[in-house]
Design a protein around this motif. Structure first.
Motif, PDB file in Angstrom:
ATOM      1  N   ASP A 192       0.821  -1.228   0.000  1.00 16.98           N
ATOM      2  CA  ASP A 192       0.000   0.000   0.000  1.00 16.98           C
ATOM      3  C   ASP A 192       0.846   1.266   0.000  1.00 16.98           C
ATOM      4  OD1 ASP A 192      -2.398  -1.422   0.035  1.00 16.98           O
ATOM      5  OD2 ASP A 192      -2.343  -1.632   2.212  1.00 16.98           O
ATOM      6  N   ARG A 193       2.051   1.174  -0.516  1.00 12.88           N
ATOM      7  CA  ARG A 193       2.969   2.311  -0.409  1.00 12.88           C
ATOM      8  C   ARG A 193       2.556   3.526  -1.232  1.00 12.88           C
ATOM      9  NH1 ARG A 193       5.831  -1.829  -3.111  1.00 12.88           N
ATOM     10  NH2 ARG A 193       6.545  -1.379  -5.250  1.00 12.88           N
ATOM     11  N   TYR A 194       1.731   3.328  -2.249  1.00  8.76           N
ATOM     12  CA  TYR A 194       1.314   4.467  -3.080  1.00  8.76           C
ATOM     13  C   TYR A 194      -0.133   4.898  -2.840  1.00  8.76           C
ATOM     14  CZ  TYR A 194       5.574   3.864  -5.856  1.00  8.76           C
ATOM     15  OH  TYR A 194       6.883   3.778  -6.262  1.00  8.76           O
ATOM     16  N   ILE A 195      -0.953   3.991  -2.346  1.00  9.95           N
ATOM     17  CA  ILE A 195      -2.385   4.277  -2.333  1.00  9.95           C
ATOM     18  C   ILE A 195      -2.745   5.409  -1.373  1.00  9.95           C
ATOM     19  CG2 ILE A 195      -3.008   2.616  -0.532  1.00  9.95           C
ATOM     20  CD1 ILE A 195      -4.901   3.422  -3.835  1.00  9.95           C
ATOM     21  N   TRP A 196      -1.950   5.616  -0.307  1.00  5.59           N
ATOM     22  CA  TRP A 196      -2.252   6.726   0.603  1.00  5.59           C
ATOM     23  C   TRP A 196      -2.047   8.071  -0.099  1.00  5.59           C
ATOM     24  CZ3 TRP A 196       1.606  10.208   2.169  1.00  5.59           C
ATOM     25  CH2 TRP A 196       2.914   9.842   1.855  1.00  5.59           C
ATOM     26  N   ILE A 197      -1.106   8.111  -1.048  1.00 12.05           N
ATOM     27  CA  ILE A 197      -0.894   9.348  -1.811  1.00 12.05           C
ATOM     28  C   ILE A 197      -2.058   9.562  -2.775  1.00 12.05           C
ATOM     29  CG2 ILE A 197       0.713  10.647  -3.245  1.00 12.05           C
ATOM     30  CD1 ILE A 197       2.933   8.797  -2.345  1.00 12.05           C
ATOM     31  N   ILE A 198      -2.545   8.485  -3.360  1.00 10.24           N
ATOM     32  CA  ILE A 198      -3.738   8.581  -4.219  1.00 10.24           C
ATOM     33  C   ILE A 198      -4.911   9.118  -3.409  1.00 10.24           C
ATOM     34  CG2 ILE A 198      -5.333   7.319  -5.694  1.00 10.24           C
ATOM     35  CD1 ILE A 198      -2.494   7.530  -6.812  1.00 10.24           C
ATOM     36  N   GLY A 199      -5.028   8.664  -2.158  1.00  3.46           N
ATOM     37  CA  GLY A 199      -6.082   9.174  -1.276  1.00  3.46           C
ATOM     38  C   GLY A 199      -5.948  10.672  -1.045  1.00  3.46           C
ATOM     39  N   MET A 200      -4.718  11.142  -0.893  1.00  2.00           N
ATOM     40  CA  MET A 200      -4.490  12.582  -0.737  1.00  2.00           C
ATOM     41  C   MET A 200      -4.938  13.342  -1.982  1.00  2.00           C
ATOM     42  SD  MET A 200      -0.701  12.552   1.041  1.00  2.00           S
ATOM     43  CE  MET A 200      -0.503  14.334   0.897  1.00  2.00           C
ATOM     44  N   ILE A 201      -4.597  12.807  -3.147  1.00  2.00           N
ATOM     45  CA  ILE A 201      -4.985  13.462  -4.399  1.00  2.00           C
ATOM     46  C   ILE A 201      -6.502  13.506  -4.528  1.00  2.00           C
ATOM     47  CG2 ILE A 201      -4.890  13.273  -6.918  1.00  2.00           C
ATOM     48  CD1 ILE A 201      -2.111  11.974  -6.574  1.00  2.00           C
ATOM     49  N   TYR A 202      -7.153  12.392  -4.202  1.00  2.00           N
ATOM     50  CA  TYR A 202      -8.614  12.350  -4.278  1.00  2.00           C
ATOM     51  C   TYR A 202      -9.238  13.354  -3.307  1.00  2.00           C
ATOM     52  CZ  TYR A 202      -8.655   8.129  -7.191  1.00  2.00           C
ATOM     53  OH  TYR A 202      -8.514   7.232  -8.217  1.00  2.00           O
ATOM     54  N   ALA A 203      -8.662  13.463  -2.107  1.00  2.00           N
ATOM     55  CA  ALA A 203      -9.200  14.400  -1.118  1.00  2.00           C
ATOM     56  C   ALA A 203      -9.054  15.841  -1.603  1.00  2.00           C
ATOM     57  CB  ALA A 203      -8.477  14.219   0.219  1.00  2.00           C
ATOM     58  N   TYR A 204      -7.915  16.148  -2.220  1.00  2.00           N
ATOM     59  CA  TYR A 204      -7.672  17.513  -2.692  1.00  2.00           C
ATOM     60  C   TYR A 204      -8.637  17.890  -3.817  1.00  2.00           C
ATOM     61  CZ  TYR A 204      -5.260  21.620  -4.511  1.00  2.00           C
ATOM     62  OH  TYR A 204      -4.964  22.889  -4.943  1.00  2.00           O
ATOM     63  N   TYR A 205      -8.907  16.945  -4.702  1.00  2.00           N
ATOM     64  CA  TYR A 205      -9.762  17.254  -5.846  1.00  2.00           C
ATOM     65  C   TYR A 205     -11.236  16.938  -5.605  1.00  2.00           C
ATOM     66  CZ  TYR A 205      -5.800  18.302  -8.855  1.00  2.00           C
ATOM     67  OH  TYR A 205      -4.679  18.890  -9.406  1.00  2.00           O
ATOM     68  N   HIS A 206     -11.552  16.400  -4.443  1.00  2.00           N
ATOM     69  CA  HIS A 206     -12.947  16.061  -4.155  1.00  2.00           C
ATOM     70  C   HIS A 206     -13.889  17.256  -4.277  1.00  2.00           C
ATOM     71  CE1 HIS A 206     -16.411  15.294  -1.386  1.00  2.00           C
ATOM     72  NE2 HIS A 206     -16.455  14.180  -2.100  1.00  2.00           N
ATOM     73  N   PRO A 207     -13.572  18.415  -3.689  1.00  2.00           N
ATOM     74  CA  PRO A 207     -14.463  19.575  -3.860  1.00  2.00           C
ATOM     75  C   PRO A 207     -14.614  19.984  -5.321  1.00  2.00           C
ATOM     76  CG  PRO A 207     -12.916  19.959  -2.060  1.00  2.00           C
ATOM     77  CD  PRO A 207     -12.439  18.744  -2.779  1.00  2.00           C
ATOM     78  N   THR A 208     -13.529  19.868  -6.094  1.00  2.00           N
ATOM     79  CA  THR A 208     -13.591  20.226  -7.513  1.00  2.00           C
ATOM     80  C   THR A 208     -14.531  19.298  -8.263  1.00  2.00           C
ATOM     81  OG1 THR A 208     -11.306  21.031  -7.447  1.00  2.00           O
ATOM     82  CG2 THR A 208     -12.226  20.543  -9.618  1.00  2.00           C
ATOM     83  N   VAL A 209     -14.433  18.006  -7.982  1.00  2.00           N
ATOM     84  CA  VAL A 209     -15.319  17.031  -8.636  1.00  2.00           C
ATOM     85  C   VAL A 209     -16.761  17.277  -8.243  1.00  2.00           C
ATOM     86  CG1 VAL A 209     -15.888  14.573  -8.825  1.00  2.00           C
ATOM     87  CG2 VAL A 209     -13.493  15.303  -8.812  1.00  2.00           C
TER      88      VAL A 209
END
Length: 255
Positions: free
Chosen positions: A131-148
């Motif tokens: 799971d070494r990358y998926i937490w970073i993907i979660g950060m990206i999703y959180a940042y763009y969540h309001p935009t989506v």
């Protein structure tokens, strides 16, 4: 969820206080600590807790450093790139992982009774590496969540024909991507799948989020709200219970 939840909290609340940090560390580890003491088990038997702890620390560090600039998109982009570079350095470059974590072998080390010849840090490297990358993907999703969310609101305001076209396109592409992942990744044998998992785990997770979103919009919200609240509040405890029930027979106290 570790990357998504922690990023959302620290980005929105801007609370980097020691009290909040200590509360989170206690929340993540107090139950597993007592399990380890009472059952005389290794910390790594409950690997989900050190994993959550590590990735929470990394999100905290990423957003906490120069946090007054977090409102700038370019700074967030640089921080996310830095997170990727750190992960690449630690997990992809041979020898770096062992060098970094060897001082912590006393509590992250684990000897598998079925494979006693493996290095003590093998389990930690394997579990954290998946799971070494998926937490970073979660950060990206959180940042763009309001935009989506804003995109979705704008979509609701567009003409019906355009709405239908976009929804049909997404409804076709999403299952196709999921099917390709299932056929070419998920069906691989365990060893081969584990090699691809760190780079592809975002696909089924995104698919699940998409499907849950569709179900949530169709079925009564009353059916989901209690479940979501319970899952949000007790995710770590549920993981710990699962690990404990599955491995309690390995305890020195077990029959």
């Amino acid at each position: 969820m570790t990357g998504f939840g922690n990023f959302s909290y620290y980005y929105m609340r801007k609370d980097f206080s020691l009290a909040r940090f200590a509360q989170m560390m206690w929340r993540l580890n107090f139950l597993v600590f007592f399990c380890c003491v009472v059952l005389n088990n290794s910390y790594m038997l409950y690997y989900i807790c050190p994993m959550h702890t590590l990735f929470t620390l990394m999100v905290y560090g990423a957003l906490g450093i120069l946090n007054k600039y977090n409102e700038k998109g370019s700074v967030i982009a640089l921080k996310i790139i830095a997170c990727f570079l750190v992960v690449i350095l630690v997990w992809e470059v041979p020898g770096v992982f062992e060098l970094l974590w060897s001082p912590f072998t006393f509590f992250l080390g684990y000897t598998d009774p079925t494979k006693p010849n493996l290095p003590l840090l093998h389990e930690w490297q394997f579990r954290s590496g998946l799971d070494r990358y998926i937490w970073i993907i979660g950060m990206i999703y959180a940042y763009y969540h309001p935009t989506v969310e804003r995109w979705m609101e704008k979509l609701e305001e567009t003409e019906v024909k355009r709405q239908v076209s976009i929804r049909i396109a997404v409804a076709i592409i999403a299952p196709m991507v999921g099917f390709l992942w299932f056929e070419h990744i998920y069906k691989l044998d365990k060893i081969a799948y584990n090699k691809y998992h760190p780079y592809t785990s975002w696909i089924p997770i995104t698919e699940c989020v998409y499907m849950f979103k569709k179900c949530y919009s169709i079925l009564p919200k009353l059916q989901f709200n209690p479940f979501c609240m319970a899952w949000k509040d007790y995710t770590g405890d549920l993981y710990l219970a699962d690990s404990h029930l599955a491995k309690i027979r390995g305890s020195r106290w077990s029959a």
